[in-house]
Design a protein around this motif. Structure first.
Motif, short mmCIF file in Angstrom:
data_model
loop_
_atom_site.label_atom_id
_atom_site.label_comp_id
_atom_site.label_asym_id
_atom_site.label_seq_id
_atom_site.Cartn_x
_atom_site.Cartn_y
_atom_site.Cartn_z
N VAL A 85 -12.31 24.65 84.21
CA VAL A 85 -12.73 25.74 85.10
C VAL A 85 -14.24 25.68 85.23
CG1 VAL A 85 -11.25 27.76 85.33
CG2 VAL A 85 -12.08 27.10 83.09
N LEU A 86 -14.69 25.68 86.47
CA LEU A 86 -16.13 25.60 86.69
C LEU A 86 -16.54 26.65 87.71
CD1 LEU A 86 -16.10 21.75 86.88
CD2 LEU A 86 -17.46 23.00 85.25
N TYR A 87 -17.82 26.96 87.72
CA TYR A 87 -18.34 27.86 88.74
C TYR A 87 -18.56 27.05 90.02
CZ TYR A 87 -19.18 31.16 84.97
OH TYR A 87 -19.02 32.02 83.92
N GLN A 88 -17.81 27.40 91.06
CA GLN A 88 -17.80 26.59 92.27
C GLN A 88 -19.19 26.46 92.90
OE1 GLN A 88 -15.27 24.72 93.32
NE2 GLN A 88 -14.27 25.46 91.46
N GLU A 89 -20.03 27.44 92.72
CA GLU A 89 -21.33 27.42 93.42
C GLU A 89 -22.45 26.84 92.58
OE1 GLU A 89 -19.74 30.36 92.91
OE2 GLU A 89 -19.11 31.17 94.85
N LEU A 90 -22.13 26.38 91.38
CA LEU A 90 -23.20 25.84 90.53
C LEU A 90 -23.08 24.33 90.43
CD1 LEU A 90 -23.52 28.29 87.51
CD2 LEU A 90 -24.58 28.41 89.76
#
Lengths: 244, 408
Positions: A85-90
């Motif tokens: 899971v990752l932060y899509q905008e980073l």
């Protein structure tokens, strides 16, 4: 004694998935959490990382529970989820930075570690990429790099071996070995039993929300003499008992 | 097959009705009435200053009518799975597409009629056209649109090999020829040309479609784009789940982020600010609402109206931003990382304050430019400052604290 799970009853709803579970992970120890799909591995992990609150029982990490001091508790944990899971905008660089901020790491020192890790996992030229551009395996490597950036006392790794290339699996095992030597504990759930057999110090065999057996490989072999030599055989015999 | 279209149409209309209810809420209807009233007033004022005989009047009419003729797309409601499941039924799809075209006529032709109706006063003033000619021109416009939609239908098949008949250059060219003929000679000529075009396409298509394949992929893409456009429109007013938004790097704004020091307590500010700017979902909302508000305030006059409108828009922006707080709830690290919830709230409040302040400033500048009264500008500024402070510093924390508690 790093992690101590004692008489935990818990689950996602009122119906308990975990039925009175107890086990521990000592300092510098790699414990494998083994069980079938739905045995309660992920539920156990979610309780340990604080996503779920036990109905009964306690989870202590070096003497602190999450209720006593959530900061002190969470500060000691680093988690690698099964599905990345990752932060899509980073970007990748920003993910690392955010991790450093969250754990309050020393900027320069952490970046030195980061560059080493990035090189190991061949991500060092992708610092400005967004998660959308990463393959599943790469995302998993990002998770690993972020987790091992911290100086956590307990690493919780959910099924790390699927989706990683053999080289990355090897690098991850080396990392784990290195952190163990520095005194960190690792709780790892997996289905890849031959790897688990070679690297884990002890095993917790979960079945149907209960700890079926627990111990080192030789202890398991002694407890189930008919089952066979390998962890795989012991695991299979454990599931057979239930089917019969 | 016509049954399939009808079922889909019902579902589609239900969905549209749901969104339209959300779009045309009391506030928006109010704003729209003002906007229309203002525009209508401006239009009638402008007409009074015009005389008959400008050379450019027919050019303006042509431009408007040609553009309007392109409005109203061929709505097929085709879905991605159709190219697998309906492939064996390809011949029967013809009936489906014909019904789809008939349905598409409705909105498209209504648009044409309204446009001609709105243009009529302009033409009667500047070109001295009698009512009958205007009616004839309207008829030509309707037949032309019918022909253009027929081209869309024909292009669903591979009737002309690789080249499509509904390319936009082609449609523009046809529209210009038909309408220019009508505007510079007699409107009846346009009616005749449009009729010839419509019948020619119809006859030719009727002879050819049976032997051709449907362009599934392309039709699916066209329909997807059409729906995306509709959802984008609705997304201005409400949240559309089908639209997750795209992420853009926007490197030119990196300088802005440098102002946020990478310190422990700034974790969420770091995350939220980047998410806000690079994701299009919420930043788009802020930009659109601010622009609409600025346009509206530019046209609105009065002592109190600008104050009320500015306040309303700030409220609207602030209110729509609240769900952004939960944006990262499904990323497990939001919960696992050792960060106090209070820091998250604090960062969010800072972000909201910043965004609302910028929006308020822009709205205020328009009020200053559009209104001669210093009083109005002064009161607007005062109201805005109090509102931003209350919304961001008092209301947001209270409201979100409750949602955090409910979660725990």
């Amino acid at each position: 004694m790093a992690l101590e799970v004692s008489h935990v009853v818990g689950g996602y709803s009122q119906i308990p998935v975990l039925k009175d579970i107890s086990f521990d992970v000592k300092d510098g120890e790699l414990v494998g959490l083994i069980g079938l799909n739905g045995a309660g591995k992920s539920t156990t992990i979610n309780h340990v990382i604080g996503l779920l609150t036990p109905h009964k029982g306690t989870i202590t990490l070096n003497g602190v529970t999450i209720d006593q001091d959530s900061q002190a508790y969470k500060q000691q944990i680093s988690y690698i989820p099964e599905t990345p899971v990752l932060y899509q905008e980073l970007t990748l660089r920003e993910h690392l930075e955010v991790t450093m901020m969250a754990y309050d790491l020393d900027h320069d020192q952490a970046w030195a570690t980061a560059h080493e890790l990035l090189k190991t996992f061949r991500l060092d030229n992708k610092l400005d990429w967004f998660p959308a551009n990463f393959s599943k395996g790469m995302k998993q490597k990002v998770m690993i790099v972020c987790a091992f950036l911290t100086q956590a006392k307990l690493f919780i790794i959910d099924e790390p071996f699927l989706g990683l290339d053999p080289l990355a699996v090897n690098d991850l095992l080396n990392l784990i070995e290195d952190r163990k030597k520095k005194g960190a504990s690792i709780l790892m759930s997996t289905h890849v039993l031959d790897t688990a057999q070679r690297y884990c110090d002890r095993f917790v065999l979960l079945h149907d929300g209960q700890v079926k057996t627990e111990g080192t490989l030789s202890e398991l072999q002694a407890a189930l003499p008919e089952a066979g030599e390998s962890l795989n055989d012991i695991y299979l015999s454990m599931t057979k008992v239930d089917r019969a | 097959m016509t049954g399939l279209f009808k079922t889909r149409l019902q579902r589609h209309l239900r969905e549209m009705a749901k969104y339209l209810r959300l779009v045309f809420n009391d506030f928006f209807v109010f704003a729209l009435l003002f906007l229309l009233g203002g525009l209508g007033y401006g239009y009638s004022n402008m007409l009074k200053t015009l005389k008959t005989g400008y050379w450019w009047a027919p050019v303006v009419a042509l431009l408007v009518l040609v553009i309007v003729a392109q409005i109203g797309r061929f709505a097929t409601l085709i879905e991605d799975a159709d190219r697998v499941f309906l492939l064996p039924k390809e011949r029967a799809m013809h009936a489906y597409l014909v019904v789809a075209r008939r349905y598409s006529q409705g909105l498209a032709q209504a648009t044409q009629v309204i446009a001609v109706f709105l243009l009529a006063p302009f033409m009667s003033v500047t070109m001295a056209w009698p009512v009958l000619s205007l009616v004839e021109l309207g008829l030509a416009q309707i037949i032309l649109k019918d022909a253009l939609l027929r081209l869309d239908l024909a292009s669903a098949y591979q009737v002309t090999g690789q080249t499509r008949m509904n390319r936009w250059e082609f449609k523009w060219l046809l529209s210009i020829i038909v309408l220019a003929a009508g505007l510079w000679t007699l409107p009846l000529v346009a009616v005749g040309l449009a009729l010839i075009l419509d019948i020619a396409v119809a006859v030719w298509f009727a002879q050819h479609w049976q032997k051709q394949q449907i362009r599934w992929r392309e039709q699916i893409k066209i329909e997807d784009n059409r729906m995306l456009g509709i959802y984008r429109f609705f997304n201005m007013f409400t949240e559309v789940p089908m639209l997750s938004g795209t992420i853009k790097r926007r490197r030119y704004l990196d300088g802005l982020f440098k102002l946020i020091k990478p310190r422990h307590d700034k974790f969420y500010l770091y995350l939220y600010s980047r998410g806000m700017v690079r994701g299009s979902e919420f930043s788009g909302l802020v930009v659109r609402l601010t622009v609409i508000g600025m346009l509206l305030l530019y046209f609105v006059r009065g002592e109190w109206l600008p104050v009320i409108l500015a306040a309303l828009f700030i409220y609207l922006i602030g209110f729509q931003l609240l769900p952004f707080f939960q944006q990262y709830d499904d990323v497990v690290f939001t919960h696992v990382y050792p960060i106090l919830p209070a820091q998250r709230l604090k960062s969010f409040v800072t972000l909201i304050t910043l965004i609302l302040s910028v929006a308020a400033l822009l709205l205020w500048l328009v009020v200053v430019v559009a209104n001669p009264h210093l009083m109005t500008a002064g009161v607007t500024l005062l109201v805005e400052v109090v509102e931003v402070w209350y919304l961001a510093r008092i209301y947001t924390p209270q409201r979100l604290a409750r949602s955090i508690e409910n979660r725990a």
